[in-house]
Design an enzyme around this catalytic site. Structure first.
Site, PDB file in Angstrom:
ATOM      1  N   ARG A  63      13.978   3.657 -12.476  1.00 12.44           N
ATOM      2  CA  ARG A  63      12.645   3.603 -12.830  1.00 12.44           C
ATOM      3  C   ARG A  63      11.543   4.264 -11.903  1.00 12.44           C
ATOM      4  O   ARG A  63      10.544   4.431 -12.167  1.00 12.44           O
ATOM      5  CB  ARG A  63      12.148   2.046 -13.136  1.00 12.44           C
ATOM      6  CG  ARG A  63      13.040   1.262 -14.154  1.00 12.44           C
ATOM      7  CD  ARG A  63      12.861  -0.183 -13.901  1.00 12.44           C
ATOM      8  NE  ARG A  63      13.236  -0.568 -12.694  1.00 12.44           N
ATOM      9  CZ  ARG A  63      13.091  -1.780 -12.002  1.00 12.44           C
ATOM     10  NH1 ARG A  63      12.658  -2.822 -12.693  1.00 12.44           N
ATOM     11  NH2 ARG A  63      13.859  -2.001 -10.935  1.00 12.44           N
ATOM     12  N   GLN A  99      -8.737  -6.724   4.197  1.00  3.56           N
ATOM     13  CA  GLN A  99      -9.399  -5.738   3.298  1.00  3.56           C
ATOM     14  C   GLN A  99      -8.308  -4.443   3.456  1.00  3.56           C
ATOM     15  O   GLN A  99      -7.777  -4.377   4.230  1.00  3.56           O
ATOM     16  CB  GLN A  99     -10.766  -5.241   3.775  1.00  3.56           C
ATOM     17  CG  GLN A  99     -11.444  -4.556   3.270  1.00  3.56           C
ATOM     18  CD  GLN A  99     -12.831  -4.054   3.753  1.00  3.56           C
ATOM     19  OE1 GLN A  99     -13.671  -5.029   4.048  1.00  3.56           O
ATOM     20  NE2 GLN A  99     -13.342  -2.846   3.891  1.00  3.56           N
ATOM     21  N   ARG A 151     -10.757  12.997  10.586  1.00  6.49           N
ATOM     22  CA  ARG A 151     -11.245  11.760  10.348  1.00  6.49           C
ATOM     23  C   ARG A 151     -11.107  10.802  11.681  1.00  6.49           C
ATOM     24  O   ARG A 151     -10.071  10.532  12.082  1.00  6.49           O
ATOM     25  CB  ARG A 151     -11.258  10.783   9.313  1.00  6.49           C
ATOM     26  CG  ARG A 151     -11.548  11.673   8.074  1.00  6.49           C
ATOM     27  CD  ARG A 151     -11.100  10.438   6.963  1.00  6.49           C
ATOM     28  NE  ARG A 151     -11.289  11.108   5.686  1.00  6.49           N
ATOM     29  CZ  ARG A 151     -12.607  10.694   4.799  1.00  6.49           C
ATOM     30  NH1 ARG A 151     -13.384   9.737   5.116  1.00  6.49           N
ATOM     31  NH2 ARG A 151     -12.592  11.401   3.599  1.00  6.49           N
ATOM     32  N   HIS A 180     -12.369   6.582  15.806  1.00  8.18           N
ATOM     33  CA  HIS A 180     -13.150   5.743  15.332  1.00  8.18           C
ATOM     34  C   HIS A 180     -12.644   4.249  15.907  1.00  8.18           C
ATOM     35  O   HIS A 180     -11.742   3.940  15.953  1.00  8.18           O
ATOM     36  CB  HIS A 180     -13.646   5.394  13.941  1.00  8.18           C
ATOM     37  CG  HIS A 180     -13.962   6.659  13.156  1.00  8.18           C
ATOM     38  ND1 HIS A 180     -13.734   6.900  12.015  1.00  8.18           N
ATOM     39  CD2 HIS A 180     -14.997   7.691  13.660  1.00  8.18           C
ATOM     40  CE1 HIS A 180     -14.296   8.065  11.521  1.00  8.18           C
ATOM     41  NE2 HIS A 180     -15.029   8.471  12.470  1.00  8.18           N
ATOM     42  N   LYS A 196      -5.503  -2.485  12.421  1.00 11.15           N
ATOM     43  CA  LYS A 196      -5.111  -1.782  11.042  1.00 11.15           C
ATOM     44  C   LYS A 196      -3.780  -1.470  10.884  1.00 11.15           C
ATOM     45  O   LYS A 196      -3.109  -1.084  11.945  1.00 11.15           O
ATOM     46  CB  LYS A 196      -6.019  -0.773  10.760  1.00 11.15           C
ATOM     47  CG  LYS A 196      -6.051   0.302  11.837  1.00 11.15           C
ATOM     48  CD  LYS A 196      -7.183   1.318  11.437  1.00 11.15           C
ATOM     49  CE  LYS A 196      -8.244   1.043  12.107  1.00 11.15           C
ATOM     50  NZ  LYS A 196      -9.508   2.039  12.480  1.00 11.15           N
ATOM     51  N   HIS A 214      -8.929   5.209  16.521  1.00 13.24           N
ATOM     52  CA  HIS A 214      -8.219   5.589  15.305  1.00 13.24           C
ATOM     53  C   HIS A 214      -8.823   7.009  14.712  1.00 13.24           C
ATOM     54  O   HIS A 214     -10.061   6.972  14.410  1.00 13.24           O
ATOM     55  CB  HIS A 214      -7.758   4.674  14.617  1.00 13.24           C
ATOM     56  CG  HIS A 214      -6.869   5.289  13.437  1.00 13.24           C
ATOM     57  ND1 HIS A 214      -7.497   5.456  12.206  1.00 13.24           N
ATOM     58  CD2 HIS A 214      -5.687   5.563  13.326  1.00 13.24           C
ATOM     59  CE1 HIS A 214      -6.155   5.848  11.192  1.00 13.24           C
ATOM     60  NE2 HIS A 214      -5.429   5.985  11.906  1.00 13.24           N
ATOM     61  N   TYR A 262      -5.309   1.953   4.336  1.00 12.20           N
ATOM     62  CA  TYR A 262      -5.439   1.128   5.424  1.00 12.20           C
ATOM     63  C   TYR A 262      -5.420  -0.205   5.073  1.00 12.20           C
ATOM     64  O   TYR A 262      -6.308  -0.719   4.099  1.00 12.20           O
ATOM     65  CB  TYR A 262      -7.030   1.298   5.953  1.00 12.20           C
ATOM     66  CG  TYR A 262      -7.327   2.524   6.212  1.00 12.20           C
ATOM     67  CD1 TYR A 262      -7.258   2.781   7.864  1.00 12.20           C
ATOM     68  CD2 TYR A 262      -7.693   3.687   5.688  1.00 12.20           C
ATOM     69  CE1 TYR A 262      -7.852   3.912   8.444  1.00 12.20           C
ATOM     70  CE2 TYR A 262      -7.880   4.819   6.415  1.00 12.20           C
ATOM     71  CZ  TYR A 262      -8.134   5.134   7.625  1.00 12.20           C
ATOM     72  OH  TYR A 262      -8.462   6.299   8.276  1.00 12.20           O
TER      73      TYR A 262
END
Length: 184
Positions: free
Chosen positions: A23, A46, A59, A62, A72, A119, A132
């Site tokens: 599958r 979240q 990116r 931060h 995270k 990060h 995340y």
């Protein structure tokens, strides 16, 4: 799922087990029992997805200070990135040291980044998606950052960014700053 410590205490490579059959495949990216057994107190609050159409999109780097610091768990669901975690815990023996790892959609490896780290990542392939699992619900207005090429950290990125936000490109030098605030 396997959790492996790395050279900076608190960081961990999380390798998910993937079951494959006719599958397709099924991968479990997070298991609270496995994290608890490894001594990592992390419960996602979240889940976010970052889509990056261009190769060499950067990116980061931060972070948020306590009491809004974020832990995270990061995985790549499509494409590939070079992911970097930077220790900004002022009392840490590895303060200002960084750890980098290639993450891609085929390996099922991810990285757990505890509170107190900056990060960021650079995409290595076009159309890279980054998933995340966040330990805190996002609160606008508290984000901070350090520059991706700040000489204080000397991060060895595999490429120069082709796409980067104005904010990420122009954070001031970190040298001489007081560093992140600490919780009382």
């Amino acid at each position: 799922m396997r959790i492996s410590a790395v050279s900076i205490p608190g960081l961990a490579v999380v390798t998910a087990d993937t079951a494959k059959d006719e599958r397709g495949a099924f991968t479990r990216f997070y298991c609270g029992e496995t994290f608890a057994a490894a001594g990592l107190g992390f419960t996602p609050m979240q889940v976010n997805l970052s889509r990056n159409p261009a190769r060499h999109t950067l990116r980061g780097m931060h972070y948020q200070d306590p009491p809004r610091a974020e832990a995270k768990l990061v995985h790549v669901t499509r494409g590939a990135i070079y992911d970097v975690a930077l220790d900004l815990r002022p009392t840490s023996a590895t303060y200002c040291r960084w750890f980098g790892i290639r993450l891609d959609a085929t390996s099922s490896a991810g990285i757990f980044i505890p509170e107190g780290f900056a990060h960021g990542y650079i995409t290595l392939e076009p159309d890279s998606d980054v998933l995340y699992h966040m330990g805190r619900i996002f609160e606008p207005g508290f984000g901070k950052g350090v520059r991706w090429n700040d000489p204080t950290f000397a991060i060895d990125w595999p490429a120069h960014p082709a796409v980067i936000s104005e904010r990420d490109a122009h954070y001031p030098d970190y040298a001489g700053q007081d560093g992140p605030e600490t919780a009382d």
